[in-house]
Design a protein around this motif. Structure first.
Motif, PDB file in Angstrom:
ATOM      1  N   ARG A   1      -0.933  -0.885  -0.545  1.00 60.18           N
ATOM      2  CA  ARG A   1      -2.365  -0.257  -0.346  1.00 60.18           C
ATOM      3  C   ARG A   1      -3.451  -0.313   0.835  1.00 60.18           C
TER       4      ARG A   1
ATOM      5  N   LEU B   1       1.397  -2.759  -5.745  1.00 57.97           N
ATOM      6  CA  LEU B   1       1.313  -1.701  -5.272  1.00 57.97           C
ATOM      7  C   LEU B   1       0.033  -1.240  -4.748  1.00 57.97           C
TER       8      LEU B   1
ATOM      9  N   VAL C   1       7.591  -2.798  -2.328  1.00 59.35           N
ATOM     10  CA  VAL C   1       6.724  -2.506  -1.211  1.00 59.35           C
ATOM     11  C   VAL C   1       6.344  -3.439  -0.185  1.00 59.35           C
TER      12      VAL C   1
END
Lengths: 207, 241
Positions: free
Chosen positions: A125, A121, A156
């Protein structure tokens, strides 16, 4: 003393150059190493010692090349000392930074880092922040073809693919390379010109 | 007077205060602090690569409580076109910010390629110039302390003199004609007054280069003066007619 013997030496070459015994040469290197003037470089059969009178301050965290070298079998030559103060480069950050450079050797050396990713994650990001999601995704799929990697979470994967829909033109993984000769399937899926060949990635297997 | 820890803390605060990432080059004493060639420095010399970065850095420093002071430039530079720094002061700390040029020297691409280390403090990336470039840049000041610093660099480190000569030639090509003359003076002073260990060949080569540059410069000036006087003579004769 460090100024006089500056350069790269083995114990033998230092002893010969200075006209001293091996034992004395070892003592000199040991003393200088304790003060920070000597850095050991892993040679083949013999140990190499880099002696420099410049006592650079090493406080802080390692830069991109050193972080990649810690996790990749293919080592990059570190051009100069780079230190980060106030932040530490994680594996996920290093992958994103490597993709941003667009440098051939950095990207190939960073491919094995996908086996060390713990927080997918965070990777997605950071990729979104730096607008390199599709390139990171393409690099992951490339990595899957050649080296052992951890599996990326499907959520993801979908998140990284969102950028593909937004972009109008093909992105380039390697700077200055505008044509794909191999891996065209991966390139089309992610909207990225890969610019690498199997032979380039075979280098990872040599190490 | 600033030591390494104080400088480091200041850069961390500047890095957090900056709204965008900027790259700066540390020269002089502040660069020497990074490789322990010096324990303290009088001021922090910073070179930015663009006006935009200079403004961002200035803004960050003003927010941290620094105030601007009128720059002091040595008398020898007052009639010459040199880039004056911006002086910012906070208590005992002084920061001199230059933009691309340091007095009559340009921060060239070759100097940027020779940097020995980079330190990233959030949004501030500080590059440390090499000892050879520190000596080159110290040659343009008239401070006794800079001569002592240059001598200590020559004494403690293996200075690559060929790089020094190459960069001096490069500066001349960039249009900094006076640079080589000041460098020649500087190195001769170091050799004669402070007994610095500078090879004779190096001094010879730099002296030759300085003479060559001055001769060419005066020859060009003479040609230009002749042309101008020929033009004014023509105008005068036309006006009489």
């Amino acid at each position: 003393m460090a100024k006089e013997i500056e350069g790269i030496h083995t114990v033998g070459t230092l002893a010969q150059e200075r006209g001293i015994s091996r034992r004395t040469a070892i003592n000199y290197l040991s003393l200088l190493r304790k003060k920070g003037y000597v850095q050991q470089i892993k040679g083949g059969k013999k140990r190499l010692y880099k002696v420099s009178p410049l006592l650079l301050r090493t406080e802080g965290n390692p830069g991109l090349e050193e972080t990649i070298n810690a996790h990749s079998p293919m080592k990059l030559a570190v051009p100069r000392l780079i230190r980060l103060k106030g932040r530490k480069l994680s594996v996920e950050d290093a992958i994103v930074e490597a993709v941003k450079t667009g440098d051939y050797r950095i990207i190939i050396a960073a491919i094995p880092l996908f086996n060390a990713v713990k927080d997918w994650l965070r990777l997605s990001r950071r990729s979104e922040e730096e607008q390199v999601s599709n390139r990171v995704g393409a690099m992951y799929e490339l990595a899957r073809t050649m080296v052992r990697t951890r599996r990326m979470d499907k959520r993801v994967m979908r998140r990284l693919q969102k950028q593909r829909k937004k972009q109008k033109r093909m992105a380039h993984l390697i700077k200055g390379v505008y044509k794909d000769r191999e891996f065209q399937g991966i390139g089309k899926k992610w909207g990225v010109v890969i610019g690498l060949r199997k032979a380039d990635l075979m280098r990872l297997k040599e190490w | 007077m600033v030591n390494f820890t104080e400088q480091d803390e200041l850069f961390k605060r500047i890095g957090k205060m900056l709204s965008q990432k900027i790259e700066v080059y540390l020269i002089g004493g502040s660069a020497m602090l990074h490789f322990r060639a010096k324990a303290i420095t009088k001021d922090i010399d910073v070179v930015t690569t663009s006006e935009k970065d200079l403004e961002l850095l200035k803004k960050a420093l003003l927010l941290l409580g620094f105030s601007i002071k009128d720059p002091f430039v040595h008398i020898k530079y007052q009639k010459i076109d040199v880039t004056k720094p911006i002086f910012l002061i906070f208590g005992e700390m002084r920061i001199d910010i230059f933009c691309k040029r340091i007095l009559d020297t340009t921060l060239s691409e070759t100097m940027k390629n020779r940097i020995i280390a980079s330190y990233e403090y959030h949004n501030l990336v500080a590059h440390i110039v090499s000892p050879e470039d520190i000596i080159l840049l110290k040659s343009v000041t008239e401070r006794e302390g800079d001569r002592v610093d240059a001598k200590s660099l020559i004494q403690n480190y293996n200075i690559k003199w060929d790089i020094l000569i190459e960069e001096a030639t490069h500066q001349t090509e960039l249009g900094e004609l006076l640079f080589i003359v000041f460098l020649d003076d500087f190195l001769h002073e170091l050799k004669e007054d402070l007994h610095a260990d500078i090879p004779r060949e190096v001094l010879k080569n730099i002296r030759k280069l300085a003479e060559h540059v001055l001769i060419e410069h005066f020859a060009r000036e003479k040609k230009h003066a002749k042309k101008m006087s020929a033009k004014t003579d023509k105008r005068k004769s036309r006006s009489r007619q």
